[in-house]
Design a protein around this motif. Structure first.
Motif, PDB file in Angstrom:
ATOM      1  N   LYS A   1       0.810  -1.223   0.000  1.00  0.00           N
ATOM      2  CA  LYS A   1       0.000   0.000   0.000  1.00  0.00           C
ATOM      3  C   LYS A   1       0.839   1.267   0.000  1.00  0.00           C
ATOM      4  N   HIS A   2       1.972   1.235   0.686  1.00  0.00           N
ATOM      5  CA  HIS A   2       2.720   2.479   0.900  1.00  0.00           C
ATOM      6  C   HIS A   2       4.168   2.429   0.422  1.00  0.00           C
ATOM      7  N   GLY A   3       4.610   1.261   0.008  1.00  0.00           N
ATOM      8  CA  GLY A   3       5.994   1.129  -0.418  1.00  0.00           C
ATOM      9  C   GLY A   3       6.235   1.672  -1.815  1.00  0.00           C
ATOM     10  N   SER A   4       7.475   1.930  -2.114  1.00  0.00           N
ATOM     11  CA  SER A   4       7.865   2.422  -3.441  1.00  0.00           C
ATOM     12  C   SER A   4       7.748   1.299  -4.461  1.00  0.00           C
ATOM     13  N   PRO A   5       7.683   1.648  -5.757  1.00  0.00           N
ATOM     14  CA  PRO A   5       7.683   0.602  -6.789  1.00  0.00           C
ATOM     15  C   PRO A   5       8.862  -0.362  -6.643  1.00  0.00           C
TER      16      PRO A   5
ATOM     17  N   ILE B   1       8.022  -2.843  -3.907  1.00  0.00           N
ATOM     18  CA  ILE B   1       7.001  -3.778  -4.375  1.00  0.00           C
ATOM     19  C   ILE B   1       7.618  -4.834  -5.279  1.00  0.00           C
ATOM     20  N   GLU B   2       8.527  -4.406  -6.151  1.00  0.00           N
ATOM     21  CA  GLU B   2       9.206  -5.344  -7.033  1.00  0.00           C
ATOM     22  C   GLU B   2      10.082  -6.314  -6.246  1.00  0.00           C
ATOM     23  N   GLU B   3      10.759  -5.800  -5.241  1.00  0.00           N
ATOM     24  CA  GLU B   3      11.719  -6.606  -4.493  1.00  0.00           C
ATOM     25  C   GLU B   3      11.060  -7.540  -3.488  1.00  0.00           C
ATOM     26  N   ILE B   4       9.979  -7.074  -2.841  1.00  0.00           N
ATOM     27  CA  ILE B   4       9.406  -7.831  -1.728  1.00  0.00           C
ATOM     28  C   ILE B   4       8.065  -8.460  -2.075  1.00  0.00           C
ATOM     29  N   VAL B   5       7.129  -7.644  -2.544  1.00  0.00           N
ATOM     30  CA  VAL B   5       5.751  -8.123  -2.674  1.00  0.00           C
ATOM     31  C   VAL B   5       5.585  -9.095  -3.828  1.00  0.00           C
TER      32      VAL B   5
ATOM     33  N   GLU C   1      10.737  12.014  18.340  1.00  0.00           N
ATOM     34  CA  GLU C   1      10.101  11.893  19.647  1.00  0.00           C
ATOM     35  C   GLU C   1       8.641  11.480  19.546  1.00  0.00           C
ATOM     36  N   ASP C   2       7.919  12.044  18.565  1.00  0.00           N
ATOM     37  CA  ASP C   2       6.498  11.743  18.413  1.00  0.00           C
ATOM     38  C   ASP C   2       6.149  11.180  17.046  1.00  0.00           C
ATOM     39  N   SER C   3       7.122  10.639  16.345  1.00  0.00           N
ATOM     40  CA  SER C   3       6.886  10.138  14.992  1.00  0.00           C
ATOM     41  C   SER C   3       7.403   8.711  14.852  1.00  0.00           C
ATOM     42  N   PHE C   4       6.726   7.979  13.973  1.00  0.00           N
ATOM     43  CA  PHE C   4       7.103   6.590  13.710  1.00  0.00           C
ATOM     44  C   PHE C   4       7.211   6.365  12.210  1.00  0.00           C
ATOM     45  N   GLY C   5       8.023   5.399  11.851  1.00  0.00           N
ATOM     46  CA  GLY C   5       8.088   4.932  10.479  1.00  0.00           C
ATOM     47  C   GLY C   5       7.984   3.416  10.481  1.00  0.00           C
ATOM     48  N   ILE C   6       7.787   2.837   9.313  1.00  0.00           N
ATOM     49  CA  ILE C   6       7.829   1.386   9.189  1.00  0.00           C
ATOM     50  C   ILE C   6       8.877   1.034   8.141  1.00  0.00           C
ATOM     51  N   PHE C   7       9.558  -0.078   8.403  1.00  0.00           N
ATOM     52  CA  PHE C   7      10.742  -0.415   7.630  1.00  0.00           C
ATOM     53  C   PHE C   7      10.733  -1.889   7.246  1.00  0.00           C
ATOM     54  N   ALA C   8      11.261  -2.181   6.069  1.00  0.00           N
ATOM     55  CA  ALA C   8      11.366  -3.554   5.586  1.00  0.00           C
ATOM     56  C   ALA C   8      12.768  -4.070   5.851  1.00  0.00           C
ATOM     57  N   VAL C   9      12.844  -5.091   6.704  1.00  0.00           N
ATOM     58  CA  VAL C   9      14.130  -5.670   7.076  1.00  0.00           C
ATOM     59  C   VAL C   9      14.163  -7.127   6.621  1.00  0.00           C
ATOM     60  N   HIS C  10      15.253  -7.514   5.974  1.00  0.00           N
ATOM     61  CA  HIS C  10      15.418  -8.903   5.533  1.00  0.00           C
ATOM     62  C   HIS C  10      16.195  -9.676   6.582  1.00  0.00           C
ATOM     63  N   LYS C  11      15.935 -10.962   6.658  1.00  0.00           N
ATOM     64  CA  LYS C  11      16.590 -11.790   7.681  1.00  0.00           C
ATOM     65  C   LYS C  11      18.111 -11.831   7.531  1.00  0.00           C
TER      66      LYS C  11
ATOM     67  N   ASP D   1      18.288   3.092   2.448  1.00  0.00           N
ATOM     68  CA  ASP D   1      17.300   4.157   2.640  1.00  0.00           C
ATOM     69  C   ASP D   1      15.945   3.825   2.011  1.00  0.00           C
ATOM     70  N   TYR D   2      15.947   3.161   0.852  1.00  0.00           N
ATOM     71  CA  TYR D   2      14.684   2.918   0.152  1.00  0.00           C
ATOM     72  C   TYR D   2      13.806   1.896   0.863  1.00  0.00           C
ATOM     73  N   ARG D   3      14.343   1.210   1.873  1.00  0.00           N
ATOM     74  CA  ARG D   3      13.537   0.234   2.596  1.00  0.00           C
ATOM     75  C   ARG D   3      12.657   0.873   3.660  1.00  0.00           C
ATOM     76  N   CYS D   4      12.695   2.171   3.786  1.00  0.00           N
ATOM     77  CA  CYS D   4      11.681   2.863   4.580  1.00  0.00           C
ATOM     78  C   CYS D   4      10.392   2.834   3.776  1.00  0.00           C
ATOM     79  N   ILE D   5       9.308   2.386   4.398  1.00  0.00           N
ATOM     80  CA  ILE D   5       8.047   2.207   3.684  1.00  0.00           C
ATOM     81  C   ILE D   5       7.235   3.497   3.766  1.00  0.00           C
ATOM     82  N   GLY D   6       7.124   4.192   2.641  1.00  0.00           N
ATOM     83  CA  GLY D   6       6.369   5.437   2.605  1.00  0.00           C
ATOM     84  C   GLY D   6       7.080   6.549   3.351  1.00  0.00           C
ATOM     85  N   ASP D   7       6.298   7.400   3.995  1.00  0.00           N
ATOM     86  CA  ASP D   7       6.811   8.544   4.742  1.00  0.00           C
ATOM     87  C   ASP D   7       7.343   8.073   6.098  1.00  0.00           C
TER      88      ASP D   7
END
Length: 374
Positions: free
Chosen positions: A97-101, A104-108, A171-181, A214-220
């Motif tokens: 939904k929020h990741g870059s193209p 999406i190509e690499e993971i989804v 302090e008041d912000s969160f991000g979501i990140f794609a991490v590989h094993k 850096d590109y593994r940050c999902i969206g903003d």
């Protein structure tokens, strides 16, 4: 809600798959506390991993109702297998939904073929319900993000290839990140020994200066709170569906048993008290199903009350699952206490639905807040 023909056909297809390829291994998976590899292979037959995703990336654009029907039918046979699929979806949907193209190509896209396992990492050691008290941090350094922290009770941990991680970026912000094993700095704690859903590995996931590009940050990187809140509104009906499937499976097993078992010269099913219990449980299962499907409709349509309906469905379905599974054990008498019969496993599996993805108490607070704010 009346099921349209396409939903009925899909339900029947998943039911056949579960009966032939998943249920036969459910007891073995539980006793050996091992990942249900047979189920992962079975999912490929109907391309179930691809169900929630857009056709433009190789998915099937299945709505939340279709996903719920899918999980409900799988959970009738094996709750651990339904959890495996649900967690894969939960890990991949935010990326889709929020990741870059590029993401999406690499993971989804590779994941939709069914060989890639994913997890989502929210809970931390200091408190599962306090998602926004997360202490895991992600810091941008040059062209990398460096993640430090610890996630707890992560489903599919150590078996998953990809981990969608909630981390504090300010302090008041969160991000979501794609991490590989295989990323440097990620490791796993010991596998937990659990009451139920033993086929789903659960462990801590640790990040010690875990470096990802850096590109593994999902969206903003500052919108993680919105992304996860959105995701929970979507996943809570799926937990309800899993719980409903456990309830239906336990009910089916109980009905079969009391029709075959004879006491005092007649079928157990002929006793009036037993019939009263069956009538009560059947009614509660159907009520849970209708509330669940209504919540799915609200989520799919983007209705304002979708979040509260999702919490109602998760709360009610999980409570019904626990009640039905417990009564199913009781209806089996002494046999219900043996792992020779599936209701013993189903009772243990049912309990987790009242706890994860927001405890029953949290769901009550969400519902109450909505009612009192009007």
């Amino acid at each position: 809600m009346i099921e349209r023909d396409e939903y009925k056909e899909f339900r029947n297809a998943v039911r056949r798959l579960t009966e032939s390829k998943i249920r036969p291994y459910a007891s073995q998976v539980d006793l050996e506390a091992r990942f249900p590899e047979e189920a992962l292979d079975a999912f490929k037959e109907l391309e179930l991993v691809a169900l929630p995703f857009d056709e433009s990336i190789g998915g099937h654009s299945g709505d939340v109702l279709a996903q719920s029907i899918c999980l409900e039918e799988i959970a009738r046979g094996c709750a651990a297998s339904s959890l495996t699929l649900m967690v894969i979806w939960a890990g991949l949907v935010p990326v889709a939904k929020h990741g870059s193209p590029k993401l999406i190509e690499e993971i989804v896209k590779p994941s939709l073929e069914g060989d890639v396992v994913a997890s989502i990492c929210l809970t931390e050691p200091h408190g599962g319900s306090d998602v926004w008290g997360a202490k895991t941090r992600a810091e941008r350094k040059g062209e990398e993000w460096v993640i430090n922290g610890q996630k707890r009770f992560i489903s599919n941990a150590s078996r998953s290839d990809w981990y969608t991680v909630l981390a504090r970026t300010a302090e008041d912000s969160f991000g979501i990140f794609a991490v590989h094993k295989s990323d440097p700095g990620i490791s796993f704690g010991k596998l937990e020994s659990k009451m139920g859903v033993k086929g789903s590995p659960t462990a801590d996931v640790l990040f010690e200066n875990c470096r990802i590009p850096d590109y593994r940050c999902i969206g903003d990187p500052n919108q993680g709170k919105f992304y996860i809140t959105e995701s929970l509104a979507y996943t809570r009906p799926l937990i309800g569906a899993q719980a409903l499937g456990i309830a239906q499976g336990a009910f089916d097993a109980a009905v079969q048993y009391i029709k075959e078992r004879e006491v005092f010269g007649q079928q157990v099913a002929r006793f009036q008290m037993v019939r009263g219990t069956i009538g009560d449980l059947a009614t509660k299962i159907e009520a849970a199903r209708q509330l669940l499907y209504r919540s799915c409709e609200a989520v799919d349509n983007g209705e304002e009350e979708a979040r509260v309906l999702a919490s109602m469905a998760k709360l009610f379905c999980s409570n019904v699952a626990m009640e039905v599974a417990t009564e199913a054990v009781q209806l089996h008498g002494g046999s219900g206490y043996l792992n020779d019969f599936p209701v013993e496993r189903m009772m243990r599996d049912a309990k987790i639905a009242q706890i994860y993805e927001g405890t029953s108490e949290i769901q009550k607070l969400i519902v109450a807040k909505s009612m009192l704010s009007n």
